[in-house]
Motif scaffolding. Structure first.
Motif, PDB file in Angstrom:
ATOM      1  N   ARG A  72      -8.996   4.264  13.266  1.00  0.00           N
ATOM      2  CA  ARG A  72      -8.951   5.532  12.535  1.00  0.00           C
ATOM      3  C   ARG A  72      -7.988   5.455  11.349  1.00  0.00           C
ATOM      4  NH1 ARG A  72      -5.594   9.981  13.008  1.00  0.00           N
ATOM      5  NH2 ARG A  72      -4.564   9.043  14.807  1.00  0.00           N
ATOM      6  N   PHE A  73      -6.789   4.927  11.588  1.00  0.00           N
ATOM      7  CA  PHE A  73      -5.817   4.823  10.502  1.00  0.00           C
ATOM      8  C   PHE A  73      -6.265   3.814   9.451  1.00  0.00           C
ATOM      9  CE2 PHE A  73      -2.663   7.183  12.915  1.00  0.00           C
ATOM     10  CZ  PHE A  73      -1.972   7.808  11.892  1.00  0.00           C
ATOM     11  N   TRP A  74      -6.805   2.710   9.926  1.00  0.00           N
ATOM     12  CA  TRP A  74      -7.191   1.671   8.977  1.00  0.00           C
ATOM     13  C   TRP A  74      -8.310   2.157   8.065  1.00  0.00           C
ATOM     14  CZ3 TRP A  74      -5.448  -2.048   6.408  1.00  0.00           C
ATOM     15  CH2 TRP A  74      -6.292  -2.977   5.784  1.00  0.00           C
ATOM     16  N   GLU A  75      -9.296   2.876   8.594  1.00  0.00           N
ATOM     17  CA  GLU A  75     -10.396   3.378   7.779  1.00  0.00           C
ATOM     18  C   GLU A  75      -9.885   4.348   6.719  1.00  0.00           C
ATOM     19  OE1 GLU A  75     -13.664   2.712   7.502  1.00  0.00           O
ATOM     20  OE2 GLU A  75     -13.241   1.019   8.828  1.00  0.00           O
ATOM     21  N   TYR A  76      -8.900   5.144   7.075  1.00  0.00           N
ATOM     22  CA  TYR A  76      -8.371   6.136   6.133  1.00  0.00           C
ATOM     23  C   TYR A  76      -7.521   5.489   5.047  1.00  0.00           C
ATOM     24  CZ  TYR A  76      -5.973  10.290   4.362  1.00  0.00           C
ATOM     25  OH  TYR A  76      -5.470  11.272   3.548  1.00  0.00           O
ATOM     26  N   TYR A  77      -6.728   4.489   5.426  1.00  0.00           N
ATOM     27  CA  TYR A  77      -5.731   3.960   4.501  1.00  0.00           C
ATOM     28  C   TYR A  77      -6.101   2.658   3.803  1.00  0.00           C
ATOM     29  CZ  TYR A  77      -2.058   7.349   5.548  1.00  0.00           C
ATOM     30  OH  TYR A  77      -1.320   8.494   5.641  1.00  0.00           O
ATOM     31  N   LYS A  78      -7.172   2.004   4.206  1.00  0.00           N
ATOM     32  CA  LYS A  78      -7.417   0.681   3.646  1.00  0.00           C
ATOM     33  C   LYS A  78      -7.677   0.715   2.139  1.00  0.00           C
ATOM     34  CE  LYS A  78     -12.368   0.543   4.905  1.00  0.00           C
ATOM     35  NZ  LYS A  78     -13.366  -0.193   5.702  1.00  0.00           N
ATOM     36  N   ASN A  79      -8.240   1.801   1.634  1.00  0.00           N
ATOM     37  CA  ASN A  79      -8.488   1.925   0.197  1.00  0.00           C
ATOM     38  C   ASN A  79      -7.670   3.059  -0.417  1.00  0.00           C
ATOM     39  OD1 ASN A  79     -10.503  -0.165   0.114  1.00  0.00           O
ATOM     40  ND2 ASN A  79     -11.960   1.286   1.011  1.00  0.00           N
ATOM     41  N   ALA A  80      -6.589   3.450   0.245  1.00  0.00           N
ATOM     42  CA  ALA A  80      -5.791   4.583  -0.225  1.00  0.00           C
ATOM     43  C   ALA A  80      -5.064   4.243  -1.521  1.00  0.00           C
ATOM     44  CB  ALA A  80      -4.779   4.991   0.842  1.00  0.00           C
ATOM     45  N   ASP A  81      -4.959   5.232  -2.401  1.00  0.00           N
ATOM     46  CA  ASP A  81      -4.264   5.047  -3.680  1.00  0.00           C
ATOM     47  C   ASP A  81      -2.762   4.900  -3.461  1.00  0.00           C
ATOM     48  OD1 ASP A  81      -6.643   5.297  -5.066  1.00  0.00           O
ATOM     49  OD2 ASP A  81      -6.434   7.469  -5.317  1.00  0.00           O
ATOM     50  N   ASP A  82      -2.120   4.207  -4.408  1.00  0.00           N
ATOM     51  CA  ASP A  82      -0.660   4.168  -4.460  1.00  0.00           C
ATOM     52  C   ASP A  82      -0.201   5.457  -5.125  1.00  0.00           C
ATOM     53  OD1 ASP A  82       2.018   3.724  -4.832  1.00  0.00           O
ATOM     54  OD2 ASP A  82       1.798   1.725  -5.695  1.00  0.00           O
ATOM     55  N   LEU A  83       0.525   6.311  -4.391  1.00  0.00           N
ATOM     56  CA  LEU A  83       0.923   7.620  -4.900  1.00  0.00           C
ATOM     57  C   LEU A  83       2.251   7.599  -5.640  1.00  0.00           C
ATOM     58  CD1 LEU A  83      -0.081   9.858  -1.847  1.00  0.00           C
ATOM     59  CD2 LEU A  83      -1.409   9.323  -3.905  1.00  0.00           C
ATOM     60  N   ASN A  84       2.873   6.419  -5.764  1.00  0.00           N
ATOM     61  CA  ASN A  84       4.133   6.332  -6.497  1.00  0.00           C
ATOM     62  C   ASN A  84       3.876   6.524  -7.985  1.00  0.00           C
ATOM     63  OD1 ASN A  84       6.402   5.360  -4.572  1.00  0.00           O
ATOM     64  ND2 ASN A  84       4.602   4.143  -4.001  1.00  0.00           N
ATOM     65  N   LEU A  85       4.794   7.244  -8.632  1.00  0.00           N
ATOM     66  CA  LEU A  85       4.693   7.418 -10.074  1.00  0.00           C
ATOM     67  C   LEU A  85       4.920   6.096 -10.780  1.00  0.00           C
ATOM     68  CD1 LEU A  85       6.580  10.758 -10.778  1.00  0.00           C
ATOM     69  CD2 LEU A  85       4.143  10.354 -10.777  1.00  0.00           C
ATOM     70  N   LYS A  86       4.313   5.966 -11.924  1.00  0.00           N
ATOM     71  CA  LYS A  86       4.520   4.765 -12.727  1.00  0.00           C
ATOM     72  C   LYS A  86       5.921   4.788 -13.318  1.00  0.00           C
ATOM     73  CE  LYS A  86       0.279   3.741 -11.885  1.00  0.00           C
ATOM     74  NZ  LYS A  86      -0.043   2.729 -10.870  1.00  0.00           N
ATOM     75  N   SER A  87       6.271   3.746 -14.040  1.00  0.00           N
ATOM     76  CA  SER A  87       7.587   3.686 -14.661  1.00  0.00           C
ATOM     77  C   SER A  87       7.716   4.789 -15.701  1.00  0.00           C
ATOM     78  CB  SER A  87       7.784   2.327 -15.351  1.00  0.00           C
ATOM     79  OG  SER A  87       6.897   2.217 -16.449  1.00  0.00           O
ATOM     80  N   THR A  88       8.961   5.042 -16.139  1.00  0.00           N
ATOM     81  CA  THR A  88       9.207   6.076 -17.134  1.00  0.00           C
ATOM     82  C   THR A  88       8.407   5.818 -18.407  1.00  0.00           C
ATOM     83  OG1 THR A  88      11.440   6.352 -16.257  1.00  0.00           O
ATOM     84  CG2 THR A  88      10.995   7.262 -18.444  1.00  0.00           C
ATOM     85  N   THR A  89       8.339   4.573 -18.831  1.00  0.00           N
ATOM     86  CA  THR A  89       7.597   4.232 -20.041  1.00  0.00           C
ATOM     87  C   THR A  89       6.120   4.536 -19.859  1.00  0.00           C
ATOM     88  OG1 THR A  89       9.174   2.480 -20.535  1.00  0.00           O
ATOM     89  CG2 THR A  89       7.035   2.407 -21.670  1.00  0.00           C
ATOM     90  N   GLN A  90       5.561   4.182 -18.721  1.00  0.00           N
ATOM     91  CA  GLN A  90       4.143   4.431 -18.467  1.00  0.00           C
ATOM     92  C   GLN A  90       3.867   5.919 -18.411  1.00  0.00           C
ATOM     93  OE1 GLN A  90       4.163   1.843 -14.961  1.00  0.00           O
ATOM     94  NE2 GLN A  90       2.369   0.817 -15.794  1.00  0.00           N
ATOM     95  N   ARG A  91       4.795   6.691 -17.813  1.00  0.00           N
ATOM     96  CA  ARG A  91       4.600   8.132 -17.752  1.00  0.00           C
ATOM     97  C   ARG A  91       4.636   8.727 -19.147  1.00  0.00           C
ATOM     98  NH1 ARG A  91       8.472   8.175 -13.570  1.00  0.00           N
ATOM     99  NH2 ARG A  91       9.864   9.454 -14.821  1.00  0.00           N
TER     100      ARG A  91
END
Length: 591
Positions: free
Chosen positions: A428-447
């Motif tokens: 159950r966890f693997w199906e949900y998270y295997k393609n999950a996005d990285d929710l961390n913000l990009k660097s200040t420059t990228q933002r």
């Protein structure tokens, strides 16, 4: 090492608290109890949340009560029903060996007729919320003229909730000869004024510094996009499989919405806020205390009565507007000498609040990376393995089934058995998270680059905004419902009064325009278009502004959204002159 035996308490009290496991008094108990046992001077006790203030005033108070005198001798005022219930329950437990001592709890949301009947049967100690007590006084159902001891518990919160006038009215119904004890976790100027106006040369005991937090609390924060707030919350909860904590929200509406989303997604959660009936609140609190609930989603006021020693986490879904609220929130964990974690979910715009908190509380706040899907899965898997390793095997109960199980699994090797066992539990966890996005913000420059405009995105204008009841989750849900475009394909969202902007990947621009064609929402015909320009508040695109115009507009935007961080007199900054009564009424209703 000090002990309760050395503080001057009677055998009846000592036996009762010994059964509760009380061995060594906390610092506030050690310093307050000998002074209060004298019973002749006013007292101010300042200590962090979770340091045992109820026992600090409750134990000496019970020693001073005369059970043979059948009149109210002590009055304890509490800002919320939950805290009042907790105080009354504690006093009844502490006094179990004192014959005929009666503690009566009165609060709103319960039958006032039943409470009147209990008062008529005799009450030595009354624990009350200000609103319900005033009602009883007006009905002449309670006589406070003989009260010798008045205790104001959580005095700072009572003032924050607008109870100053109520407290004045209650004090006028009590004897001028009474002794007043005031206990608080923080000491804002309003509480200091209470001690000057209502008390005479009080003895003051401070444990720790004012407006500081428990040193056993680890303060952390996650930096996120506002549209990802709920998904980050879920990821944090999944990353801590054994979490037992409180999620704090700003409003009752938000509290209910977050709790419902968590329950819908299969989490063991429920809400606690002022819109619930007393029966509902009691049920939620009972389930949380016996761990039938793993997560409690609560408002600041409703959570004041929560007295649970083993909370592992406090999560700030949104940071509070006032410093004192953060102190009270985080103080729900790391109680009774244990360690705990306080986690804040913040956007880059709110980071200055974190910095200001760190400075004013003299506490370090660690920015923590939001776990990615693989890390969550690994944490869940290892937690499952630990539970398997620690489980107590019921040999006799499973013995009749062992032969059948061995026969069914005899073809599998040990390695295959482990793999299948883990996969069955873990899929159950693997199906949900295997393609999950990285929710961390990009660097200040990228933002910054994204803010200046992503060449792979179009900037969209839509003629609905905050005044239409739209927030970021609702707008993303509306886009998905109308156009089939998912939130991950939508970039930065800027909400205004009657219109909004959002970025969308260029490949979905036509889908957005077609999806909203002819749509009517809330009686308004939706107009949506590609636009890189900011319209006026009337909703008409406004082009060709000078740089000075843009700078002035940006300054106005910052003022409008209150992007200032914490101030010492934040209540005035936020409410403005003349709004205090409406704010007080709203906070009082929350209780």
């Amino acid at each position: 090492m000090n002990s309760f035996e050395n503080l001057g308490l009677s055998k009846a009290i000592l036996e009762a608290i010994s059964e509760l496991g009380f061995e060594t008094p906390t610092p506030i108990q050690e310093q307050a109890i000998p002074v209060l046992l004298d019973g002749r001077s006013d007292f101010v006790g300042l200590a962090q949340t979770g340091t045992g203030k109820t026992a600090a005033f409750g134990l000496p108070l019970l020693e001073l009560i005369e059970p043979q005198v059948k009149i109210p001798q002590a009055l304890i005022l509490s800002p919320t029903r939950e805290l009042g219930i907790q105080i009354a329950d504690d006093l009844k437990t502490f006094s179990k060996n004192i014959l005929n001592l009666n503690v009566v709890n009165v609060y709103g949301g319960a039958s006032i007729e039943e409470q009147i009947r209990k008062l008529k049967r005799g009450a030595h100690v009354i624990v009350a919320t200000p609103g319900r007590l005033l009602d009883l006084i007006r009905r002449k159902a309670v006589n406070l003229s003989a009260v010798e001891y008045l205790i104001l518990d959580e005095a700072d919160e009572m003032l924050n909730m607008g109870f100053k006038e109520d407290i004045d009215a209650i004090l006028s119904a009590t004897s001028e000869e009474k002794v007043t004890w005031l206990f608080s976790a923080t000491m804002p100027p309003e509480v200091r004024r209470i001690s000057k106006n209502y008390m005479t040369d009080p003895t003051e005991v401070t444990v720790g510094k004012a407006n500081t937090t428990n040193k056993n609390i680890s303060h952390q924060y996650y930096m996120l996009n506002n549209r990802d707030r709920y998904n980050v919350l879920k990821r944090v909860v999944d990353f801590f499989p054994d979490i037992y904590g409180i999620i704090f929200c700003r409003t009752r509406k938000e509290t209910q919405e977050v709790a419902e989303l968590l329950m819908k997604d299969g989490y063991n959660a429920d809400a606690l806020h002022g819109d619930l009936t007393q029966v509902q609140r009691d049920r939620v609190m009972r389930n949380f205390k016996n761990r039938s609930l793993q997560l409690l989603v609560a408002t600041d006021v409703a959570a004041r009565g929560i007295d649970v020693d083993d909370l592992s986490h406090v999560i700030h879904y949104n940071l509070p507007d006032e410093l004192e609220f953060y102190t009270h929130r985080s103080g729900r964990t790391a109680r009774a000498g244990k360690k705990g974690i306080s986690i804040a979910l913040v956007t880059p715009r709110e980071e200055r609040k974190v910095k200001d908190l760190s400075r004013r509380l003299k506490t370090d706040f660690e920015q923590v990376k939001i776990p990615v899907g693989k890390e969550v899965c690994e944490r869940q898997l290892m937690n499952f393995m630990q539970r398997v390793n620690q489980v107590e095997v019921e040999e006799e109960e499973i013995a009749p089934f062992i032969d059948g199980i061995n026969e069914e699994l005899e073809a599998l090797s040990r390695e295959d058995l482990i793999k299948r066992f883990v996969s069955l539990e873990f899929s159950r966890f693997w199906e949900y998270y295997k393609n999950a996005d990285d929710l961390n913000l990009k660097s200040t420059t990228q933002r910054r680059n994204k803010k200046e405009g992503n060449k792979g995105e179009d900037r969209m204008f839509i003629n609905i905004g905050k005044k239409d009841g739209i927030d970021v989750p609702r707008l993303l849900n509306l886009i998905h419902k109308q156009c089939g475009v998912r939130g991950k394909n939508v970039g930065r969202v800027d909400l205004k009064g009657v219109f909004s902007f959002f970025d969308v990947e260029k490949g979905f621009t036509d889908d957005i325009i077609k999806g909203f064609a002819g749509a009517v929402i809330g009686g308004r015909k939706i107009r949506i278009e590609v636009s890189g320009d900011r319209p006026s508040e009337s909703g008409s695109p406004r082009k060709g502004r000078s740089r000075g115009d843009r700078d002035r507009g940006d300054r106005r935007d910052r003022r409008d959204r209150g992007d200032r961080g914490y101030r010492k007199d934040s209540s005035k900054d936020r409410r403005g002159k003349g709004d205090g009564k409406r704010y007080s009424d709203r906070r009082r209703k929350e209780a």
